[in-house]
Each structure stands twice: as structure tokens, then as C-alpha cells.
Design a protein around this motif. Structure first.
Motif, PDB file in Angstrom:
ATOM      1  N   ALA A  18       0.831  -1.200   0.000  1.00  0.00           N
ATOM      2  CA  ALA A  18       0.000   0.000   0.000  1.00  0.00           C
ATOM      3  C   ALA A  18       0.868   1.253   0.000  1.00  0.00           C
ATOM      4  CB  ALA A  18      -0.930  -0.002   1.214  1.00  0.00           C
ATOM      5  N   TYR A  22       0.875   3.985  -2.936  1.00  0.00           N
ATOM      6  CA  TYR A  22       0.383   5.292  -2.494  1.00  0.00           C
ATOM      7  C   TYR A  22       1.309   6.431  -2.926  1.00  0.00           C
ATOM      8  CZ  TYR A  22      -1.460   8.811   0.758  1.00  0.00           C
ATOM      9  OH  TYR A  22      -1.997   9.945   1.326  1.00  0.00           O
ATOM     10  N   ALA A  31      -2.513  10.029  -8.491  1.00  0.00           N
ATOM     11  CA  ALA A  31      -3.882  10.091  -7.984  1.00  0.00           C
ATOM     12  C   ALA A  31      -4.426  11.509  -8.126  1.00  0.00           C
ATOM     13  CB  ALA A  31      -3.922   9.656  -6.523  1.00  0.00           C
ATOM     14  N   GLN A  42      -7.612  11.078  -1.981  1.00  0.00           N
ATOM     15  CA  GLN A  42      -6.933  10.831  -3.247  1.00  0.00           C
ATOM     16  C   GLN A  42      -7.584   9.614  -3.901  1.00  0.00           C
ATOM     17  OE1 GLN A  42      -4.373  12.805  -4.477  1.00  0.00           O
ATOM     18  NE2 GLN A  42      -4.763  14.117  -2.699  1.00  0.00           N
ATOM     19  N   LEU A  77      -6.278  -4.953  -0.932  1.00  0.00           N
ATOM     20  CA  LEU A  77      -6.410  -3.589  -0.387  1.00  0.00           C
ATOM     21  C   LEU A  77      -7.880  -3.259  -0.138  1.00  0.00           C
ATOM     22  CD1 LEU A  77      -3.903  -1.538  -2.613  1.00  0.00           C
ATOM     23  CD2 LEU A  77      -3.532  -2.395  -0.291  1.00  0.00           C
ATOM     24  N   LEU A  82      -8.219  -0.512   2.793  1.00  0.00           N
ATOM     25  CA  LEU A  82      -7.154   0.463   2.609  1.00  0.00           C
ATOM     26  C   LEU A  82      -7.476   1.353   1.421  1.00  0.00           C
ATOM     27  CD1 LEU A  82      -4.071  -1.832   3.245  1.00  0.00           C
ATOM     28  CD2 LEU A  82      -5.154  -0.231   4.828  1.00  0.00           C
ATOM     29  N   VAL A  83      -8.245   0.809   0.472  1.00  0.00           N
ATOM     30  CA  VAL A  83      -8.874   1.594  -0.593  1.00  0.00           C
ATOM     31  C   VAL A  83     -10.334   1.190  -0.650  1.00  0.00           C
ATOM     32  CG1 VAL A  83      -6.752   1.800  -1.966  1.00  0.00           C
ATOM     33  CG2 VAL A  83      -8.353  -0.073  -2.423  1.00  0.00           C
ATOM     34  N   TYR A 110     -11.089   4.251  -7.358  1.00  0.00           N
ATOM     35  CA  TYR A 110     -10.774   3.789  -6.010  1.00  0.00           C
ATOM     36  C   TYR A 110     -10.180   4.942  -5.206  1.00  0.00           C
ATOM     37  CZ  TYR A 110     -11.515  -0.628  -8.281  1.00  0.00           C
ATOM     38  OH  TYR A 110     -12.092  -1.651  -8.992  1.00  0.00           O
ATOM     39  N   TRP A 112      -8.331   6.339  -1.677  1.00  0.00           N
ATOM     40  CA  TRP A 112      -7.444   5.890  -0.611  1.00  0.00           C
ATOM     41  C   TRP A 112      -8.044   6.198   0.754  1.00  0.00           C
ATOM     42  CZ3 TRP A 112      -3.486   2.745  -1.049  1.00  0.00           C
ATOM     43  CH2 TRP A 112      -2.770   2.664  -2.251  1.00  0.00           C
ATOM     44  N   TYR A 114      -6.136   4.558   3.187  1.00  0.00           N
ATOM     45  CA  TYR A 114      -4.783   4.471   3.741  1.00  0.00           C
ATOM     46  C   TYR A 114      -4.107   5.826   3.560  1.00  0.00           C
ATOM     47  CZ  TYR A 114       0.189   3.162   3.819  1.00  0.00           C
ATOM     48  OH  TYR A 114       1.533   3.088   4.080  1.00  0.00           O
ATOM     49  N   GLU A 115      -3.473   6.334   4.602  1.00  0.00           N
ATOM     50  CA  GLU A 115      -2.871   7.659   4.554  1.00  0.00           C
ATOM     51  C   GLU A 115      -1.358   7.624   4.668  1.00  0.00           C
ATOM     52  OE1 GLU A 115      -4.825   9.799   7.641  1.00  0.00           O
ATOM     53  OE2 GLU A 115      -6.623  10.188   6.433  1.00  0.00           O
TER      54      GLU A 115
END
Length: 231
Positions: A18, A22, A31, A42, A77, A82-83, A110, A112, A114-115
Motif C-alpha cells: 500500500a 500510495y 492520484a 486521493q 487492499l 485500505l482503498v 478507487y 485511498w 490508507y494515509e
């Protein structure tokens, strides 16, 4: 590869994947910014992610040899949220809504959740607090430290002023020479180019490259743009 059914939290491998996807600098996946449930996120298209994971660029090998393997990882993911798969409200809009079907489709979008690593954010916050506290407690600093800070601030202002003066002088010289001669003369031609600090002041001066030479040369790199006829 573990699945959401057998593991409560994402594995380190999946988090590493990820983090790779990312960051555009690593994966090449660009993104876009959208709004999901009032929150800025994003988002990317499935096809773009597959291309980033399966196509080799600049001599670097691709992350996966097959699109099927890449799809499995992206689906994981999704399984761990996570997405999240989204739909656009309109094609031109960046307003997103969650799709009830959370399966991979290369034509879907998709977002995000997840950061990335929060370490730099935490360190940045600590740094901001430390700077503010140091500023508030400035009157309590030792005299020598306060004097040193004052001299450093004056030096920084002097360097900034010198930069502005240099920019104005080089522009005046360029305007004068482009009127008096077929080509304009730039002092420090690399001053505002995307190069290192010392490279910004090399060469000292250069004549501007003729427009017809730029056209015949086609697309060029920063170094090509700065290749000028020097004395």
C-alpha cells in the motif's frame, strides 16, 4: 498471501505494498483529489493502477509480471479497506460515493483510506510546537544566543535581498541586450532552474538560445534548455 477472512489486520507485506502504490515517486501512479463523504481523498482509476504495477519504466522492472497477480493485491487492499471502490456523481465531478460492490474493476475508481506513515506528520507537529515554544521563550534566552539569532536573521534577510537585486539586474540586462542584439544575455542563466544550489550560479552568463534552434531540437531536458552560446 493472507486474506481478510483469516487475518484481522493487514499484514506487513500488504501495508508495504500500500505504501509503494500510495507514493507516486515509487509506483508512478498519479492520484487525483476528490471528496468522499465530505472528506478530501486521493483517488485513482483501476486501469492506471494496473499499468503502474505491470509496466516497466526507465529500465526498472515492473512490480508484477502479470495483471492477474496485481489484481489480487489490489483486491486485498479492498478487503482490508485500505482503498474503497467509488463512483463519480458525474463524469466531470470530483464528488465521490461508495459503490456497494467492493470488487476490482479496471474501469472503476478507487479512493485511498490508507494515509501512509504518520511518522513524518508526528515529527512535523513536534517541530512546530518546539519552534513556537522557542519563540515564546525568546526573552529568556542567553544574551549571546539572542545576539547570534539576530545576526543570523539579518544575514538571511541580506541574502534574500541580494537574490531579489540579482533577479532585477539580470532582467534589466536581458531587456537591454535583446533590444541591442539578436539574442538576449542572461546573467546566471540557471538561477531559477531546477538544479542544485551551486549549479544555479554556473555558468556566470550565457546568450539565449535562438527560437529556431529550440524548435528544431524538439523536446529537451533542463540541461538542453540551458545550453547556450557562451564566450
Amino acid at each position: 498471501m493472507s486474506t481478510a477472512a483469516t487475518v484481522e489486520r493487514p499484514s506487513k507485506e500488504l501495508l508495504s505494498f500500500a505504501g509503494y502504490l500510495y507514493k507516486p515517486a515509487k509506483s508512478g501512479l498519479r492520484a487525483r483529489e476528490g471528496v468522499l463523504n465530505g472528506r478530501r481523498v486521493q483517488f485513482f482509476k483501476g486501469k492506471s493502477a494496473l499499468n503502474a504495477l505491470t509496466k516497466s519504466e526507465d529500465g526498472k522492472p515492473s512490480k508484477f509480471e502479470s495483471r492477474e497477480e496485481a489484481i489480487e493485491w489490489i483486491q486485498e487492499l479492498l478487503d482490508f479497506q485500505l482503498v474503497v471502490r467509488c463512483d463519480k456523481e458525474t463524469e466531470a465531478s470530483h464528488q465521490l460515493r461508495i459503490n456497494p460492490v467492493q470488487s476490482f474493476d479496471e474501469d472503476a475508481y478507487y479512493a485511498w483510506l490508507y494515509e501512509g506513515s504518520q511518522l513524518m506528520i508526528i515529527l512535523g507537529g513536534i517541530g512546530v510546537v518546539a519552534v513556537v515554544l522557542a519563540g515564546v521563550m525568546f526573552p529568556l534566552w542567553p544574551v549571546t544566543l539572542r545576539n547570534g539569532t539576530w545576526y543570523l536573521s539579518m544575514l538571511a534577510l541580506a541574502l534574500l535581498g541580494l537574490l531579489f537585486v540579482t533577479a532585477i539586474v539580470r532582467l534589466i540586462v536581458y531587456v537591454i541586450t535583446i533590444v541591442a542584439a539578436p539574442q538576449g544575455l542572461w546573467i546566471f542563466p540557471n538561477l531559477f532552474e531546477d538544479v542544485g544550489f551551486f549549479e544555479s550560479f554556473v555558468p556566470l552568463y550565457a546568450w539565449e538560445q535562438p527560437k529556431d534552434a529550440k524548435i528544431s531540437g524538439g523536446a529537451s531536458t533542463t540541461a538542453d534548455k540551458n545550453e547556450k552560446k557562451t564566450e
